[in-house]
Structures are given as structure tokens and as C-alpha cells.
Write an enzyme that holds these catalytic residues in place. Structure first.
Site, PDB file in Angstrom:
ATOM      1  CG  HIS A  94      29.909  36.581  43.534  1.00 33.87           C
ATOM      2  ND1 HIS A  94      30.008  36.071  42.283  1.00 33.87           N
ATOM      3  CD2 HIS A  94      30.876  36.358  44.387  1.00 33.87           C
ATOM      4  CE1 HIS A  94      31.234  35.736  42.452  1.00 33.87           C
ATOM      5  NE2 HIS A  94      31.753  35.805  43.734  1.00 33.87           N
ATOM      6  CG  HIS A 104      38.761  41.421  41.185  1.00 37.48           C
ATOM      7  ND1 HIS A 104      39.629  41.717  40.452  1.00 37.48           N
ATOM      8  CD2 HIS A 104      39.522  41.144  42.405  1.00 37.48           C
ATOM      9  CE1 HIS A 104      40.728  41.609  40.869  1.00 37.48           C
ATOM     10  NE2 HIS A 104      40.602  41.208  42.167  1.00 37.48           N
ATOM     11  CG  ASN A 106      44.096  43.618  44.489  1.00 38.60           C
ATOM     12  OD1 ASN A 106      45.237  43.970  44.043  1.00 38.60           O
ATOM     13  ND2 ASN A 106      43.952  43.349  45.486  1.00 38.60           N
ATOM     14  CG  HIS A 146      36.503  48.028  28.482  1.00 34.89           C
ATOM     15  ND1 HIS A 146      38.092  47.710  28.742  1.00 34.89           N
ATOM     16  CD2 HIS A 146      36.074  46.999  28.707  1.00 34.89           C
ATOM     17  CE1 HIS A 146      38.130  46.425  29.102  1.00 34.89           C
ATOM     18  NE2 HIS A 146      36.775  45.994  28.853  1.00 34.89           N
ATOM     19  CG  HIS A 176      40.995  25.032  32.872  1.00 33.81           C
ATOM     20  ND1 HIS A 176      41.342  25.923  33.879  1.00 33.81           N
ATOM     21  CD2 HIS A 176      39.666  25.007  33.184  1.00 33.81           C
ATOM     22  CE1 HIS A 176      40.231  26.226  34.797  1.00 33.81           C
ATOM     23  NE2 HIS A 176      39.448  25.567  34.346  1.00 33.81           N
TER      24      HIS A 176
END
Length: 304
Positions: A94, A104, A106, A146, A176
């Protein structure tokens, strides 16, 4: 066949490389390391950087854990074994600058050790990914991001980028809110050997994804770190951080896995930002850069 020990050792090396490069990029802050052990087996190295020139909070974590797999996770993973081994590197950064994106990454490996000895096909797979969450979507930055990922994927399989980019669009989606977390990236899970890919190929791909982090992120940081910003833009940054938080607490599979397997809470929740804002029914000004960013938080955008 590559062993889980080899994979864990290489992931630790990638953690070391990334931490050293991020410290150099920031120029002020250094990582603090905390080694920990997991009740039930294994442990890891949590490394956190805070209050730097550009990195307000970030973590580069390594873990290698093993033991008994809870029944809830057996059901979620659709396997019927009790024991497991999992290792990986997880990163969230951040920045303190609204024009520098959140990032991010992983890379991870999972196996059921008993499946190697019980006469059945070994249960093992690789997973991972990298995605970008700009507070303000800058087209040239998203295109660079990308294009770099596509070049990494294309070295191993020309179908990887399209498959994994689509997977990321679907995975990093805040249902949501009906918006993507950012501009996506690549995401893959349960990647196993087949007639076209050996385990060694997949391991090399995993390492390639891991080692793409530094050239990608240092480029994006250096493009934007010296641009000026105002209080309204930082307010928007905090508003976008709240969406990042919502995704990680509601949908993120890694967060759920860590909590279900009795992982270290501070390491699991390292991904949360230091400051975020939830403003009731916030609406951007029509025609503003904030409105433009919201219009680009959707699936299926072709950035390359």
C-alpha cells in the site's frame, strides 16, 4: 521430481530478492522480520515495511506449513486426506501516494504427502497470480502491466495469459459492488502437470511470476512517485482502499485458508491498508478522473 523442500527454498530466495529490491526502491524504510511457528506444524517469515518514502505499509510473507487439514478445508478443496503441506510467498503493498497503485502477488504450492505413498495419483498443484489495484487507472500503466505479464506467460504457454487474465477478472471481482478490485492481472489455481507441461515447467512458471514483481512494480512506482497530488485525491485513495479491504475480508481464498488452518493472524491480515474510509453513498463528480476510474473497473477490458 521436484520436492516440496526445493520449492520452499526457492520461494524463500524470491522473498529475499523482493525485499532487498523494495528497500532500495523506497530509499528510507526497511523490512522488519518476525519468524513464527504454527501450532500443528511449520511456520514462516513475516516481513513488513512501514512509513517509508513511498511505501506506507507493505508485507512480503513466506510460509511453509503442514499438519492436519480441517474438515471444512477438505470439503472446500474436495479432497479426503487429513494431512497437507503448503508453501508460498504473498505480497501486498500500500503506497502513500494516490498515483502509485496497490499491488498484490502470490505464488504457492500445495500437496497431500500421504497421496505419494498410498498408490493413488499424487495430489499436488501450484497456484498464484499478480494483480494491480490503481487508485486512479492510468491507461499506459495498465497496458505496461498486462504486456509484461503476457510476456511472462508466453514463455511457457501461449494460452496462459488469456486463460489466467480471464480467471483474474472473475476472481478479483467485488460482487456486492459490481466492480473489479482493480485492472486485474493473472490468476491461476490447481495447475498440474500434463502432456504439455512437466512439474519442472510449472515450477519455472511459478518462479517467473514471482520474479516479475520487482521489474513491474519498480517501473510503476518510479513513473508516478514524483507527481503532485492534493487532499481530494488522497481522500479518493482512502475510499478505494476500503473496496480493497472488502474484497480481502469477504472473498479472498488465501485469507479464508489461513484462518481455517490456524495461521498467524497478523500475517494473514497483513494485506489490509493502514487507513481506509467508508463514505456513505459516495458519488464521484461527473466527468472527473474518479468517475473515469470507476468506469474501468469491469471485466473483459483488453489492455494489450
Amino acid at each position: 521430481m521436484i520436492s516440496k523442500e526445493q520449492i520452499a527454498a526457492e520461494y524463500q530466495l524470491i522473498q529475499d530478492e523482493i525485499c532487498a529490491a523494495l528497500e532500495q526502491c523506497d530509499g528510507l524504510a526497511y523490512f522488519e522480520e518476525e519468524k513464527w511457528e504454527r501450532d500443528g506444524g511449520g511456520g514462516g517469515r513475516t516481513r513488513v515495511i512501514q512509513n517509508g518514502n513511498i511505501f506506507e505499509k507493505g508485507g512480503v510473507n513466506f510460509s511453509a506449513v503442514h499438519g492436519q487439514l480441517p474438515h471444512t478445508m477438505q470439503k472446500a478443496l474436495n479432497i479426503d486426506h487429513d494431512d497437507f503441506f503448503a508453501t508460498g510467498v504473498s505480497i501486498v503493498i500500500h503506497p502513500n501516494h494516490p498515483m502509485v497503485p496497490i499491488i498484490h502477488m502470490n505464488i504457492r504450492y500445495f500437496e497431500i504427502p500421504s497421496s505419494f505413498a498410498d498408490g493413488r495419483e499424487p495430489i499436488r498443484w501450484f497456484g498464484g497470480g499478480i494483480d494491480l489495484t490503481p487508485h486512479y487507472v492510468i491507461d499506459a500503466d495498465a497496458q505496461y502491466f498486462h504486456a509484461y505479464l503476457k510476456s511472462v506467460c508466453d514463455k511457457f504457454n501461449h494460452d496462459f495469459y488469456h486463460r489466467f487474465k480471464t480467471w483474474a477478472d472473475d476472481y478479483f471481482f467485488i460482487k456486492h459492488r459490481n466492480e473489479t478490485r482493480g485492472v486485474g492481472g493473472i490468476f491461476y489455481d490447481r495447475l498440474t502437470a500434463n502432456s504439455e507441461l512437466t512439474w519442472e515447467n510449472i515450477f519455472e512458471f511459478s518462479k517467473g511470476v514471482g520474479r516479475s514483481f520487482i521489474p513491474i512494480y519498480t517501473e510503476l512506482v518510479n513513473r508516478n512517485r514524483n507527481s503532485t497530488f492534493n487532499e481530494a485525491q488522497q481522500f479518493w485513495q482512502y475510499q478505494r482502499r476500503s473496496r480493497y479491504t472488502e474484497f480481502n475480508l469477504v472473498y479472498d481464498a488465501g485469507t479464508k485458508f489461513g484462518l481455517e488452518t490456524n495461521g498467524r493472524i497478523e500475517s494473514i491480515l497483513m494485506s489490509l491498508p493502514p487507513t481506509a474510509k467508508w463514505v456513505y453513498n459516495y458519488q464521484p463528480v461527473p466527468g472527473s478522473e474518479e468517475e473515469k476510474t470507476l468506469s474501468l473497473l469491469k471485466k473483459g477490458i483488453n489492455w494489450v
